[in-house]
Write a protein that holds these residues in place. Structure first.
Motif, PDB file in Angstrom:
ATOM      1  N   UNK A   1      35.900  22.491  11.950  1.00  0.00           N
ATOM      2  CA  UNK A   1      35.988  23.786  12.628  1.00  0.00           C
ATOM      3  C   UNK A   1      34.819  24.017  13.583  1.00  0.00           C
ATOM      4  N   UNK A   2      33.622  23.624  13.172  1.00  0.00           N
ATOM      5  CA  UNK A   2      32.425  23.982  13.943  1.00  0.00           C
ATOM      6  C   UNK A   2      31.897  22.869  14.840  1.00  0.00           C
ATOM      7  N   UNK A   3      32.594  21.735  14.930  1.00  0.00           N
ATOM      8  CA  UNK A   3      32.052  20.602  15.690  1.00  0.00           C
ATOM      9  C   UNK A   3      31.720  20.913  17.148  1.00  0.00           C
ATOM     10  N   UNK A   4      32.540  21.666  17.899  1.00  0.00           N
ATOM     11  CA  UNK A   4      32.174  21.943  19.297  1.00  0.00           C
ATOM     12  C   UNK A   4      30.795  22.575  19.448  1.00  0.00           C
ATOM     13  N   UNK A   5      30.397  23.432  18.527  1.00  0.00           N
ATOM     14  CA  UNK A   5      29.069  24.040  18.582  1.00  0.00           C
ATOM     15  C   UNK A   5      27.985  23.005  18.312  1.00  0.00           C
ATOM     16  N   UNK A   6      28.254  22.083  17.389  1.00  0.00           N
ATOM     17  CA  UNK A   6      27.310  20.997  17.117  1.00  0.00           C
ATOM     18  C   UNK A   6      27.172  20.095  18.341  1.00  0.00           C
ATOM     19  N   UNK A   7      28.282  19.793  18.987  1.00  0.00           N
ATOM     20  CA  UNK A   7      28.290  18.964  20.191  1.00  0.00           C
ATOM     21  C   UNK A   7      27.404  19.593  21.262  1.00  0.00           C
ATOM     22  N   UNK A   8      27.583  20.887  21.520  1.00  0.00           N
ATOM     23  CA  UNK A   8      26.812  21.583  22.548  1.00  0.00           C
ATOM     24  C   UNK A   8      25.324  21.570  22.217  1.00  0.00           C
ATOM     25  N   UNK A   9      24.988  21.765  20.960  1.00  0.00           N
ATOM     26  CA  UNK A   9      23.579  21.767  20.550  1.00  0.00           C
ATOM     27  C   UNK A   9      22.924  20.410  20.793  1.00  0.00           C
ATOM     28  N   UNK A  10      23.625  19.325  20.440  1.00  0.00           N
ATOM     29  CA  UNK A  10      23.078  17.982  20.627  1.00  0.00           C
ATOM     30  C   UNK A  10      22.881  17.680  22.109  1.00  0.00           C
ATOM     31  N   UNK A  11      23.838  18.061  22.955  1.00  0.00           N
ATOM     32  CA  UNK A  11      23.714  17.844  24.395  1.00  0.00           C
ATOM     33  C   UNK A  11      22.458  18.532  24.931  1.00  0.00           C
TER      34      UNK A  11
ATOM     35  N   UNK B   1      22.366  26.285  17.433  1.00  0.00           N
ATOM     36  CA  UNK B   1      22.419  25.877  16.037  1.00  0.00           C
ATOM     37  C   UNK B   1      22.575  27.090  15.127  1.00  0.00           C
ATOM     38  N   UNK B   2      21.959  28.212  15.520  1.00  0.00           N
ATOM     39  CA  UNK B   2      22.060  29.417  14.715  1.00  0.00           C
ATOM     40  C   UNK B   2      23.506  29.886  14.620  1.00  0.00           C
ATOM     41  N   UNK B   3      24.197  29.883  15.776  1.00  0.00           N
ATOM     42  CA  UNK B   3      25.592  30.287  15.769  1.00  0.00           C
ATOM     43  C   UNK B   3      26.426  29.385  14.887  1.00  0.00           C
ATOM     44  N   UNK B   4      26.156  28.082  14.966  1.00  0.00           N
ATOM     45  CA  UNK B   4      26.936  27.126  14.165  1.00  0.00           C
ATOM     46  C   UNK B   4      26.610  27.231  12.688  1.00  0.00           C
ATOM     47  N   UNK B   5      25.310  27.322  12.339  1.00  0.00           N
ATOM     48  CA  UNK B   5      24.948  27.312  10.922  1.00  0.00           C
ATOM     49  C   UNK B   5      25.368  28.590  10.211  1.00  0.00           C
ATOM     50  N   UNK B   6      25.346  29.714  10.912  1.00  0.00           N
ATOM     51  CA  UNK B   6      25.857  30.949  10.299  1.00  0.00           C
ATOM     52  C   UNK B   6      27.337  30.782   9.955  1.00  0.00           C
ATOM     53  N   UNK B   7      28.091  30.284  10.940  1.00  0.00           N
ATOM     54  CA  UNK B   7      29.526  30.085  10.733  1.00  0.00           C
ATOM     55  C   UNK B   7      29.786  28.985   9.714  1.00  0.00           C
ATOM     56  N   UNK B   8      29.077  27.864   9.860  1.00  0.00           N
ATOM     57  CA  UNK B   8      29.332  26.714   8.990  1.00  0.00           C
ATOM     58  C   UNK B   8      28.974  27.003   7.538  1.00  0.00           C
ATOM     59  N   UNK B   9      27.837  27.673   7.324  1.00  0.00           N
ATOM     60  CA  UNK B   9      27.440  27.988   5.951  1.00  0.00           C
ATOM     61  C   UNK B   9      28.417  28.964   5.319  1.00  0.00           C
ATOM     62  N   UNK B  10      28.875  29.937   6.110  1.00  0.00           N
ATOM     63  CA  UNK B  10      29.867  30.873   5.591  1.00  0.00           C
ATOM     64  C   UNK B  10      31.142  30.154   5.192  1.00  0.00           C
ATOM     65  N   UNK B  11      31.615  29.263   6.064  1.00  0.00           N
ATOM     66  CA  UNK B  11      32.831  28.496   5.771  1.00  0.00           C
ATOM     67  C   UNK B  11      32.613  27.562   4.586  1.00  0.00           C
ATOM     68  N   UNK B  12      31.477  26.844   4.599  1.00  0.00           N
ATOM     69  CA  UNK B  12      31.200  25.851   3.560  1.00  0.00           C
ATOM     70  C   UNK B  12      31.241  26.452   2.162  1.00  0.00           C
ATOM     71  N   UNK B  13      30.490  27.527   1.955  1.00  0.00           N
ATOM     72  CA  UNK B  13      30.416  28.107   0.613  1.00  0.00           C
ATOM     73  C   UNK B  13      31.711  28.825   0.225  1.00  0.00           C
ATOM     74  N   UNK B  14      32.367  29.431   1.208  1.00  0.00           N
ATOM     75  CA  UNK B  14      33.634  30.097   0.906  1.00  0.00           C
ATOM     76  C   UNK B  14      34.687  29.095   0.465  1.00  0.00           C
ATOM     77  N   UNK B  15      34.821  27.996   1.228  1.00  0.00           N
ATOM     78  CA  UNK B  15      35.806  26.967   0.868  1.00  0.00           C
ATOM     79  C   UNK B  15      35.421  26.309  -0.455  1.00  0.00           C
ATOM     80  N   UNK B  16      34.126  26.041  -0.636  1.00  0.00           N
ATOM     81  CA  UNK B  16      33.675  25.422  -1.884  1.00  0.00           C
ATOM     82  C   UNK B  16      34.063  26.272  -3.092  1.00  0.00           C
ATOM     83  N   UNK B  17      33.765  27.562  -3.031  1.00  0.00           N
ATOM     84  CA  UNK B  17      34.065  28.445  -4.162  1.00  0.00           C
ATOM     85  C   UNK B  17      35.568  28.514  -4.425  1.00  0.00           C
TER      86      UNK B  17
END
Length: 294
Positions: A31-41, A267-283
């Protein structure tokens, strides 16, 4: 028997921790890969372009899609997804195992310091066995696509890197990645666990919204605390590779101390979204799988 039953109430079966973490990591990465791509660039850009480096990921994403098509935006995605499945599977397995060893047998909670320590150990383990090589391939693919186009696929990139630099070439940036993973996992999983334990003591019901907000808060704190490690890691894992010292000095040369914080907003935009998704899906996955493996 009673004490054992009480402890078992708070324990998550190892296979459930691993599978739930892996599934959550794969979903989050996709879900969050495009944000990771932009950050790395952005992090790979040199000083000459520093004035034109955008803080918002949307212009980077829009430009890539316009110039190269949507597929270019997912260059290196498969490497990250595979790595995220392995990394988060190992990370949650390790964290839950350590948590069970140190938690209060009557409440199932940890002290804040033990929550963070458990996360840090999990980060070191996941970096060693999953994160570093997969992050190396992902970053190399993104960097290569912007310049030389030597790599045809993640597997081909592995072969080229191995032929040029040997096995250690796949572990370029190991120190930076491990420092980042250790600190990031310690802060992220520690913060999430601290919030969850607090809510448990206050009898606050765990829901999708609660899990997502807790994860987003943990992701925000993690980003602000670990951005320099992430920037060094990215430079070290570029297409040609560099040592951690070389990556460090090149960042200083390109942008001074502020260069270590390049890509923070992305990275902030991605990690906020990614952490929210990660823990929600995990639970959610834990609640589905736990009855099956009990």
């Amino acid at each position: 028997m009673a004490p054992d039953s009480k402890i078992d109430e708070f324990q998550t079966p190892k296979i459930v921790s691993f599978l739930s973490g892996g599934i959550a990591g794969g979903v989050e990465a996709t879900i969050t890969y495009p944000l990771e791509f932009a950050k790395v660039v952005v992090q790979l850009q040199a000083k000459a372009n520093a004035k034109h480096v955008p803080r918002n990921p949307l212009p980077v994403i829009s430009h890539v899609v316009h110039e190269e098509g949507l597929r270019a935006l997912y260059k290196g995605c498969s490497a990250l997804i595979v790595g995220s499945i392995a990394k988060d599977g190992v990370r949650f397995l390790c964290f839950d195992s350590i948590k069970e060893a140190f938690q209060d047998p009557h409440t199932g909670t940890l002290t804040p310091s033990r929550s963070i320590l458990a996360g840090m150990v999990s980060g070191v383990v996941s970096s060693t066995f999953a994160s570093t090589p997969t992050e190396r391939i992902k970053t190399a693919l993104i960097d290569d696509a912007r310049h030389e186009n030597r790599f045809r696929s993640p597997l081909h990139a592995c072969r080229v890197i191995y032929s040029e630099s040997g096995f250690l070439g796949l572990y370029r940036g190991f120190l930076g990645t491990t420092l980042r993973q250790s600190c990031a996992t310690g802060v992220r999983m520690g913060t999430y666990n601290i919030l969850k334990d607090y809510e448990k003591r206050k009898d606050i019901t765990q829901s999708v919204t609660t899990n997502f907000v807790n994860g987003a808060v943990a992701g925000t704190i993690t980003t602000l605390a670990t951005q320099p490690f992430d920037t060094v890691k990215t430079r070290a894992q570029s297409a040609r590779g560099a040592s951690t010292v070389e990556a460090f000095t090149s960042i200083v040369a390109d942008g001074g101390v502020r260069g270590f914080w390049r890509g923070t907003s992305m990275r902030l935009g991605r990690t906020m979204l990614s952490a929210g998704i990660l823990f929600t899906v995990y639970e959610r996955i834990v609640t589905i799988l736990q009855p099956v493996f009990r």
